[in-house]
Design a protein around this motif. Structure first.
Motif, PDB file in Angstrom:
ATOM      1  N   PHE B   9       0.843  -1.204   0.000  1.00 17.45           N
ATOM      2  CA  PHE B   9       0.000   0.000   0.000  1.00 17.45           C
ATOM      3  C   PHE B   9       0.874   1.248   0.000  1.00 17.45           C
ATOM      4  N   ARG B  10       1.965   1.184   0.746  1.00 21.76           N
ATOM      5  CA  ARG B  10       2.875   2.333   0.846  1.00 21.76           C
ATOM      6  C   ARG B  10       3.436   2.748  -0.501  1.00 21.76           C
ATOM      7  N   ILE B  11       3.570   1.797  -1.400  1.00 24.29           N
ATOM      8  CA  ILE B  11       4.117   2.143  -2.717  1.00 24.29           C
ATOM      9  C   ILE B  11       3.029   2.235  -3.782  1.00 24.29           C
ATOM     10  N   GLY B  12       1.751   2.214  -3.331  1.00 25.63           N
ATOM     11  CA  GLY B  12       0.658   2.470  -4.258  1.00 25.63           C
ATOM     12  C   GLY B  12       0.222   1.289  -5.090  1.00 25.63           C
ATOM     13  N   ASP B  13       0.526   0.085  -4.639  1.00 24.40           N
ATOM     14  CA  ASP B  13       0.121  -1.097  -5.389  1.00 24.40           C
ATOM     15  C   ASP B  13      -1.405  -1.197  -5.443  1.00 24.40           C
ATOM     16  N   GLU B  14      -1.961  -1.413  -6.648  1.00 25.27           N
ATOM     17  CA  GLU B  14      -3.412  -1.385  -6.828  1.00 25.27           C
ATOM     18  C   GLU B  14      -4.112  -2.447  -5.982  1.00 25.27           C
ATOM     19  N   ALA B  15      -3.599  -3.669  -6.010  1.00 30.64           N
ATOM     20  CA  ALA B  15      -4.244  -4.743  -5.255  1.00 30.64           C
ATOM     21  C   ALA B  15      -4.211  -4.444  -3.760  1.00 30.64           C
ATOM     22  N   ALA B  16      -3.132  -3.820  -3.308  1.00 28.33           N
ATOM     23  CA  ALA B  16      -3.033  -3.490  -1.884  1.00 28.33           C
ATOM     24  C   ALA B  16      -4.019  -2.381  -1.519  1.00 28.33           C
ATOM     25  N   VAL B  17      -4.161  -1.395  -2.399  1.00 29.65           N
ATOM     26  CA  VAL B  17      -5.131  -0.326  -2.146  1.00 29.65           C
ATOM     27  C   VAL B  17      -6.531  -0.923  -2.039  1.00 29.65           C
ATOM     28  N   LYS B  18      -6.836  -1.866  -2.949  1.00 27.50           N
ATOM     29  CA  LYS B  18      -8.148  -2.521  -2.897  1.00 27.50           C
ATOM     30  C   LYS B  18      -8.313  -3.287  -1.587  1.00 27.50           C
ATOM     31  N   ALA B  19      -7.265  -3.997  -1.193  1.00 27.46           N
ATOM     32  CA  ALA B  19      -7.343  -4.797   0.038  1.00 27.46           C
ATOM     33  C   ALA B  19      -7.560  -3.901   1.253  1.00 27.46           C
ATOM     34  N   VAL B  20      -6.852  -2.780   1.287  1.00 32.54           N
ATOM     35  CA  VAL B  20      -7.013  -1.847   2.409  1.00 32.54           C
ATOM     36  C   VAL B  20      -8.420  -1.260   2.395  1.00 32.54           C
ATOM     37  N   TYR B  21      -8.918  -0.929   1.202  1.00 32.04           N
ATOM     38  CA  TYR B  21     -10.279  -0.396   1.115  1.00 32.04           C
ATOM     39  C   TYR B  21     -11.295  -1.443   1.556  1.00 32.04           C
ATOM     40  N   ASP B  22     -11.103  -2.677   1.101  1.00 32.80           N
ATOM     41  CA  ASP B  22     -12.045  -3.740   1.489  1.00 32.80           C
ATOM     42  C   ASP B  22     -12.094  -3.907   3.008  1.00 32.80           C
ATOM     43  N   ARG B  23     -10.964  -3.740   3.649  1.00 34.19           N
ATOM     44  CA  ARG B  23     -10.915  -3.939   5.098  1.00 34.19           C
ATOM     45  C   ARG B  23     -11.421  -2.708   5.865  1.00 34.19           C
ATOM     46  N   TYR B  24     -11.062  -1.521   5.399  1.00 36.40           N
ATOM     47  CA  TYR B  24     -11.360  -0.312   6.167  1.00 36.40           C
ATOM     48  C   TYR B  24     -12.398   0.610   5.521  1.00 36.40           C
ATOM     49  N   GLY B  25     -12.849   0.285   4.325  1.00 35.90           N
ATOM     50  CA  GLY B  25     -13.842   1.140   3.674  1.00 35.90           C
ATOM     51  C   GLY B  25     -15.129   1.239   4.484  1.00 35.90           C
ATOM     52  N   GLY B  26     -15.564   0.111   5.037  1.00 36.79           N
ATOM     53  CA  GLY B  26     -16.795   0.108   5.835  1.00 36.79           C
ATOM     54  C   GLY B  26     -16.673   0.963   7.084  1.00 36.79           C
ATOM     55  N   PRO B  27     -15.657   0.740   7.917  1.00 42.27           N
ATOM     56  CA  PRO B  27     -15.499   1.583   9.110  1.00 42.27           C
ATOM     57  C   PRO B  27     -15.335   3.069   8.781  1.00 42.27           C
ATOM     58  N   VAL B  28     -14.600   3.378   7.712  1.00 38.97           N
ATOM     59  CA  VAL B  28     -14.411   4.790   7.352  1.00 38.97           C
ATOM     60  C   VAL B  28     -15.737   5.401   6.898  1.00 38.97           C
ATOM     61  N   PHE B  29     -16.502   4.639   6.123  1.00 39.49           N
ATOM     62  CA  PHE B  29     -17.800   5.164   5.670  1.00 39.49           C
ATOM     63  C   PHE B  29     -18.745   5.340   6.859  1.00 39.49           C
ATOM     64  N   ALA B  53      -4.751   9.066   2.576  1.00 35.27           N
ATOM     65  CA  ALA B  53      -3.940   7.990   3.164  1.00 35.27           C
ATOM     66  C   ALA B  53      -2.900   7.511   2.165  1.00 35.27           C
ATOM     67  N   TRP B  54      -3.331   7.398   0.916  1.00 34.31           N
ATOM     68  CA  TRP B  54      -2.404   6.936  -0.121  1.00 34.31           C
ATOM     69  C   TRP B  54      -1.277   7.951  -0.322  1.00 34.31           C
ATOM     70  N   ARG B  55      -1.664   9.243  -0.322  1.00 31.13           N
ATOM     71  CA  ARG B  55      -0.637  10.282  -0.491  1.00 31.13           C
ATOM     72  C   ARG B  55       0.357  10.267   0.668  1.00 31.13           C
ATOM     73  N   ALA B  56      -0.152   9.958   1.863  1.00 29.37           N
ATOM     74  CA  ALA B  56       0.698   9.998   3.064  1.00 29.37           C
ATOM     75  C   ALA B  56       1.282   8.631   3.398  1.00 29.37           C
ATOM     76  N   ALA B  57       1.071   7.664   2.520  1.00 35.70           N
ATOM     77  CA  ALA B  57       1.440   6.281   2.850  1.00 35.70           C
ATOM     78  C   ALA B  57       2.921   6.131   3.185  1.00 35.70           C
ATOM     79  N   SER B  58       3.742   6.961   2.555  1.00 36.63           N
ATOM     80  CA  SER B  58       5.179   6.823   2.802  1.00 36.63           C
ATOM     81  C   SER B  58       5.544   7.210   4.232  1.00 36.63           C
ATOM     82  N   THR B  59       4.642   7.945   4.908  1.00 37.88           N
ATOM     83  CA  THR B  59       4.913   8.350   6.293  1.00 37.88           C
ATOM     84  C   THR B  59       4.366   7.343   7.295  1.00 37.88           C
ATOM     85  N   TYR B  60       3.632   6.356   6.790  1.00 30.70           N
ATOM     86  CA  TYR B  60       3.047   5.372   7.698  1.00 30.70           C
ATOM     87  C   TYR B  60       4.120   4.371   8.144  1.00 30.70           C
TER      88      TYR B  60
END
Lengths: 214, 172
Positions: B9-29, B53-60
């Motif tokens: 996710f830190r490097i912007g991988d598409e599958a990782a972004v999807k995985a993070v969204y799948d896990r946290y999209g519900g709580p964030v919404f 989050a994606w823009r700041a991912a390198s700081t995570y």
């Protein structure tokens, strides 16, 4: 019954008669009964998110691909833009800026002050289209804007909705149909009470003169 | 969440972004809905949260828990969106922004939804029908066309899991 079983029972049913209340579990029970806790994000959010990240230049992005033959076709068509009439009232042009394909968007007589551009590019799942315009006011309560791509045969496909009452431009929309076959981009004002068809309130138009193939 | 996914996710991988969204999209919404109270705005806030989050991912820091990090971004994003909207409505008094709901429950909404999303579907369904729809076990059994005993056992397991997952919320 273990302490954990007892707490699980409390969470499920609340305090039994005579049982002392547990504030934190009562709070969790309240949260479990609220709309927000169970609200589901529209499926378009995930698509729009990926499209927006593609626009920003993530590794998945194909928006910054070097110009290929199909983009050269777009540029070749640019020279004839002036002579091409807009589908309705807008004027049209295409610019290519460092690998990003831009279409000028113009307001119709309904929103004559609106102007800007639509950037677009392909992804593996379709096309992203980023509208960045000024002079378009927030949609009134009870209404919203809807983006469309239209074929020359008069068939329109929605590419998403927005209202501008919150965050400002740009807005990223998403097309699952090829822009080569649906080269006109419209923005309409829609009422929440109306059906899914496009209204006649076209507020902005633009056109890709020689659209790329998907 | 898998450390490898977060690293990607830190490097912007598409599958990782999807995985993070799948896990946290519900709580964030859910969090966004609890602050903004409107689906369209909450959708905007959710999208903006993940972009930020994606823009700041390198700081995570992948050694630390992801949930508090995305929670902080989501809460700030939703409040900012609410303030912008309030300023449009209250144009003569832009500094006065009143929140219609108690912000003190926003964290609980985020945590409870995170726990719910980790339940098996059939247990989550029973919890929803019980707490949100207000149905009894008998009514749930009728709706789902399953024995009452099955509803009770699913409810029991689900609430045990929730108690375990929400212990930190209960003890906060």
């Amino acid at each position: 019954m273990t302490t954990e079983d007892s707490r699980a029972q409390y969470l499920a049913s609340g305090a039994s008669p005579g049982e002392e209340s547990r504030d934190r579990l009562d709070l969790i029970r309240d949260v479990l009964s609220t709309d927000a806790t169970w609200a589901e994000a529209p499926p378009q959010v995930a698509d729009a998110l990926l499209a927006a990240l593609a626009v920003e230049g993530a590794p998945m992005s194909v928006a910054s691909e070097p110009s290929s033959g199909r983009w050269a076709l777009v540029l070749a068509g640019a020279g004839t833009l002036v002579a091409i009439a807009a589908l309705v009232l807008g004027t049209v042009s295409v610019i290519q800026d460092e690998g990003e394909n831009l279409v000028a968007m113009s307001g119709t007589e309904l929103e004559a002050a609106a102007r800007g551009e639509a950037a677009f590019g392909p992804t593996e799942a379709g096309w992203w289209i980023r509208l960045d315009v000024t002079g378009l006011p927030p949609a009134p309560d009870g209404s919203y804007y809807e983006g469309w791509v239209w074929s020359d045969d008069g068939e329109g496909v929605s590419i998403g909705t927005f209202h501008l009452r919150g965050e400002a431009m740009p807005v990223v929309l998403w097309s699952g149909v090829p822009l080569a076959e649906y080269p006109s981009i419209w923005v309409t004002l829609e009422s929440e009470d109306d059906g899914p068809e496009a209204s006649e309130l076209i507020v902005m138009t633009g056109r890709i003169p020689q659209a790329p193939e998907a | 969440m898998d450390r490898e996914v977060l690293e990607r996710f830190r490097i912007g991988d598409e599958a990782a972004v999807k995985a993070v969204y799948d896990r946290y999209g519900g709580p964030v919404f859910a969090l966004s809905m609890s602050i903004l109270g409107e689906h369209g705005l909450a959708a905007d806030a959710t999208q903006q949260t993940f972009i930020k989050a994606w823009r700041a991912a390198s700081t995570y820091d992948a050694d630390r828990s992801f949930a508090p990090w995305i929670y902080a971004i989501a809460r700030r994003t939703a409040i900012d969106l609410y303030r912008k909207r309030a300023r449009v409505v209250v144009s003569d008094n832009v500094d006065v922004v009143s929140f219609p709901i108690g912000l003190e429950t926003v964290w609980e909404v985020f945590e409870v939804r995170s726990a719910l999303d980790r339940l098996p579907d059939e247990e989550r369904q029973v919890v929803k029908m019980s707490h949100f729809d207000g149905l009894t076990h008998v009514e749930i059994a009728q709706r789902l066309d399953i024995p009452v005993g099955t509803v009770k056992s699913r409810s029991h397991r689900a609430h045990q899991r929730l108690i375990e997952m929400l212990k930190h919320v209960e003890e906060a």
